[in-house]
Design a protein around this motif. Structure first.
Motif, PDB file in Angstrom:
ATOM      1  N   GLY A   1      51.168  15.759  13.670  1.00  0.00           N
ATOM      2  CA  GLY A   1      52.051  16.173  12.698  1.00  0.00           C
ATOM      3  C   GLY A   1      52.333  17.380  12.155  1.00  0.00           C
ATOM      4  N   SER A   2      51.949  18.308  13.057  1.00  0.00           N
ATOM      5  CA  SER A   2      51.962  19.777  12.470  1.00  0.00           C
ATOM      6  C   SER A   2      53.202  20.687  13.382  1.00  0.00           C
ATOM      7  N   THR A   3      52.789  21.765  13.417  1.00  0.00           N
ATOM      8  CA  THR A   3      53.799  22.875  14.197  1.00  0.00           C
ATOM      9  C   THR A   3      52.594  23.520  15.152  1.00  0.00           C
ATOM     10  N   PRO A   4      53.249  24.108  16.406  1.00  0.00           N
ATOM     11  CA  PRO A   4      52.531  24.832  17.335  1.00  0.00           C
ATOM     12  C   PRO A   4      51.902  26.116  16.789  1.00  0.00           C
ATOM     13  N   ALA A   5      52.561  26.553  15.826  1.00  0.00           N
ATOM     14  CA  ALA A   5      51.971  27.689  15.051  1.00  0.00           C
ATOM     15  C   ALA A   5      50.835  27.444  14.324  1.00  0.00           C
ATOM     16  N   GLY A   6      51.035  26.352  13.598  1.00  0.00           N
ATOM     17  CA  GLY A   6      49.617  25.672  12.682  1.00  0.00           C
ATOM     18  C   GLY A   6      48.408  25.300  13.516  1.00  0.00           C
ATOM     19  N   VAL A   7      48.755  24.863  14.914  1.00  0.00           N
ATOM     20  CA  VAL A   7      47.977  24.433  15.633  1.00  0.00           C
ATOM     21  C   VAL A   7      46.933  25.645  16.186  1.00  0.00           C
ATOM     22  N   ASN A   8      47.991  26.869  16.494  1.00  0.00           N
ATOM     23  CA  ASN A   8      47.177  27.883  17.055  1.00  0.00           C
ATOM     24  C   ASN A   8      46.464  28.444  16.036  1.00  0.00           C
ATOM     25  N   SER A   9      47.005  28.658  14.628  1.00  0.00           N
ATOM     26  CA  SER A   9      45.956  29.138  13.719  1.00  0.00           C
ATOM     27  C   SER A   9      44.852  28.391  13.319  1.00  0.00           C
ATOM     28  N   ALA A  10      45.016  27.094  13.419  1.00  0.00           N
ATOM     29  CA  ALA A  10      43.749  26.317  13.182  1.00  0.00           C
ATOM     30  C   ALA A  10      42.727  26.610  14.231  1.00  0.00           C
ATOM     31  N   LEU A  11      43.265  26.723  15.748  1.00  0.00           N
ATOM     32  CA  LEU A  11      42.306  26.995  16.566  1.00  0.00           C
ATOM     33  C   LEU A  11      41.673  28.232  16.583  1.00  0.00           C
ATOM     34  N   GLN A  12      42.530  29.171  16.015  1.00  0.00           N
ATOM     35  CA  GLN A  12      41.622  30.634  15.994  1.00  0.00           C
ATOM     36  C   GLN A  12      40.425  30.678  15.085  1.00  0.00           C
ATOM     37  N   ARG A  13      40.649  29.782  13.932  1.00  0.00           N
ATOM     38  CA  ARG A  13      39.686  29.622  12.812  1.00  0.00           C
ATOM     39  C   ARG A  13      38.502  28.806  13.442  1.00  0.00           C
ATOM     40  N   ALA A  14      38.801  27.828  14.197  1.00  0.00           N
ATOM     41  CA  ALA A  14      37.755  27.047  14.940  1.00  0.00           C
ATOM     42  C   ALA A  14      37.156  27.857  15.861  1.00  0.00           C
ATOM     43  N   ARG A  15      37.572  28.505  16.818  1.00  0.00           N
ATOM     44  CA  ARG A  15      36.906  29.371  17.831  1.00  0.00           C
ATOM     45  C   ARG A  15      36.028  30.263  17.213  1.00  0.00           C
ATOM     46  N   ALA A  16      36.442  31.003  16.216  1.00  0.00           N
ATOM     47  CA  ALA A  16      35.689  31.939  15.619  1.00  0.00           C
ATOM     48  C   ALA A  16      34.383  31.276  14.935  1.00  0.00           C
ATOM     49  N   ALA A  17      34.664  30.225  14.174  1.00  0.00           N
ATOM     50  CA  ALA A  17      33.362  29.417  13.316  1.00  0.00           C
ATOM     51  C   ALA A  17      32.489  28.911  14.565  1.00  0.00           C
ATOM     52  N   VAL A  18      32.793  28.400  15.605  1.00  0.00           N
ATOM     53  CA  VAL A  18      31.851  27.849  16.864  1.00  0.00           C
ATOM     54  C   VAL A  18      31.272  28.761  17.425  1.00  0.00           C
ATOM     55  N   ALA A  19      31.931  30.012  17.786  1.00  0.00           N
ATOM     56  CA  ALA A  19      31.456  31.072  18.562  1.00  0.00           C
ATOM     57  C   ALA A  19      30.272  31.748  17.785  1.00  0.00           C
ATOM     58  N   GLU A  20      30.144  31.582  16.562  1.00  0.00           N
ATOM     59  CA  GLU A  20      28.763  32.124  15.804  1.00  0.00           C
ATOM     60  C   GLU A  20      27.900  31.600  16.117  1.00  0.00           C
ATOM     61  N   ARG A  21      27.976  29.984  16.422  1.00  0.00           N
ATOM     62  CA  ARG A  21      26.859  29.223  16.409  1.00  0.00           C
ATOM     63  C   ARG A  21      26.621  28.548  17.778  1.00  0.00           C
ATOM     64  N   ARG A  22      27.294  28.798  18.904  1.00  0.00           N
ATOM     65  CA  ARG A  22      27.097  28.462  20.057  1.00  0.00           C
ATOM     66  C   ARG A  22      26.288  29.304  20.951  1.00  0.00           C
ATOM     67  N   THR A  23      25.410  28.645  21.505  1.00  0.00           N
ATOM     68  CA  THR A  23      24.354  29.275  22.416  1.00  0.00           C
ATOM     69  C   THR A  23      24.452  28.918  23.917  1.00  0.00           C
ATOM     70  N   PRO A  24      24.462  29.974  24.521  1.00  0.00           N
ATOM     71  CA  PRO A  24      24.695  29.478  26.401  1.00  0.00           C
ATOM     72  C   PRO A  24      23.569  28.754  26.806  1.00  0.00           C
ATOM     73  N   GLY A  25      23.862  27.692  27.773  1.00  0.00           N
ATOM     74  CA  GLY A  25      22.771  27.118  28.108  1.00  0.00           C
ATOM     75  C   GLY A  25      22.902  26.944  29.655  1.00  0.00           C
ATOM     76  N   GLY A  26      22.329  25.919  30.258  1.00  0.00           N
ATOM     77  CA  GLY A  26      22.213  26.081  31.837  1.00  0.00           C
ATOM     78  C   GLY A  26      21.777  24.651  32.323  1.00  0.00           C
ATOM     79  N   ASP A  27      21.834  24.240  33.464  1.00  0.00           N
ATOM     80  CA  ASP A  27      21.296  23.242  34.114  1.00  0.00           C
ATOM     81  C   ASP A  27      20.089  23.499  34.206  1.00  0.00           C
TER      82      ASP A  27
END
Length: 310
Positions: free
Chosen positions: A163-189
């Motif tokens: 129930g949002s707008t594409p612009a609102g979704v993309n804005s939320a996605l940018q904020r989420a990406r930035a927050a997760v990227a700070e904590r995500r560590t690369p892994g492997g099999d």
């Protein structure tokens, strides 16, 4: 195809979605059951000309998860709760069952077959560290990231669902990406040879052999305690100080969170579930869930089966 069968066809992917939202396999299964119940009750109002069944189910599941996420504390890993401990230090009091990201059996959230590259990508998005990073996001932002980045929905599709707008979704996605990227560590099999050496060193209590398999900045934790150790030297000291407590334990292979895992039995009884993650060919995290109640969900017996004779 009967309506119930059509619902069941979506169970695994919906459970994976709800698990990423809630960080608990049990709560994810409850959320999917509630989703199916609401779908069944409103089946006569479902109009496939307006939205496909999958989209409709995701809308219901999202609402269920948002409601559940508002009423519980944020789940985390021990490493998120405070600094590492000194080897041999007091473990402290166990925290409540809702404090930690809980493990999930691969079979509940991953398809049995499919494109290898897609399956590998799906495994990455249920790793403990990634799921923990998701929990730092506000629930709606969490849903946006999962739907856009993990499930590859378009901004228009997510906007319609939330129930949002594409612009609102993309804005939320940018904020989420930035927050997760700070904590995500690369892994492997994890290489099978590495696992074989781990089992051999663990069950023979070969401290040097086990430490040789660890990444320099390896982390070891034991939920439900906030206590955790960082680095090979600290883990070596802890193993030496334990005095061979696990020398006679038995390990049985399973799979959790897209990673290899082991059921640990001590004195003939279920003791813990150990989830291993690797980086650069060495073990990077060892998460030992001291909770035998997890065993039934993983299809594991509470007492080890006798080894087969050859």
């Amino acid at each position: 195809m009967a309506f119930e069968q059509r619902l069941e066809a979506h169970r695994v992917e919906l459970t994976g979605y709800c698990y990423r939202m809630l960080a608990s396999a049990a709560e994810a299964e409850d959320a999917v059951q509630e989703t199916f119940l609401r779908a069944w009750k409103n089946a006569d109002r479902f109009d496939e000309r307006r939205a496909g069944l999958r989209t409709w189910l995701y809308r219901i599941a999202t609402n269920v998860c948002l409601d559940m996420a508002r009423s519980v504390q944020r789940r985390a890993l021990a490493m998120d709760l405070g600094p590492s401990a000194a080897p041999g230090g007091f473990l402290g009091a166990p925290l409540g069952p809702g404090a930690f990201v809980q493990p999930v059996p691969d079979r509940l959230v991953l398809p049995e077959e499919g494109d290898p590259a897609e399956l590998a990508a799906a495994r990455e998005t249920i790793r403990l560290a990634f799921v923990a990073a998701l929990q730092t996001l506000p629930p709606r932002q969490r849903a946006v990231l999962i739907l856009r980045e993990v499930l590859c929905w378009s901004a228009d599709e997510v906007a319609g669902l939330l129930g949002s707008t594409p612009a609102g979704v993309n804005s939320a996605l940018q904020r989420a990406r930035a927050a997760v990227a700070e904590r995500r560590t690369p892994g492997g099999d994890v290489d099978e040879g590495l696992l074989e050496r781990y089992v051999e060193a663990f069950t023979s209590y070969d401290v040097d052999g086990l430490v040789a398999l660890l990444h320099e900045d390896v982390a070891m934790s034991m939920p439900p305690f906030a206590w955790w150790l960082s680095g090979r030297d600290a883990i070596r000291a802890a193993l030496v100080g334990a005095g061979g407590d696990c020398a006679d334990d038995r390990l049985v292979r399973t799979a959790a969170n897209g990673s290899p895992a082991f059921a640990q039995y001590r004195d003939g009884e279920a003791f813990s579930l150990v989830v291993l993650e690797a980086r650069d060919g060495l073990l990077a995290t060892m998460t030992t869930y001291l909770d035998p109640s997890l065993f039934p969900m993983f299809g594991l017996p509470m007492t080890p089966q006798p080894p087969s004779r050859t």
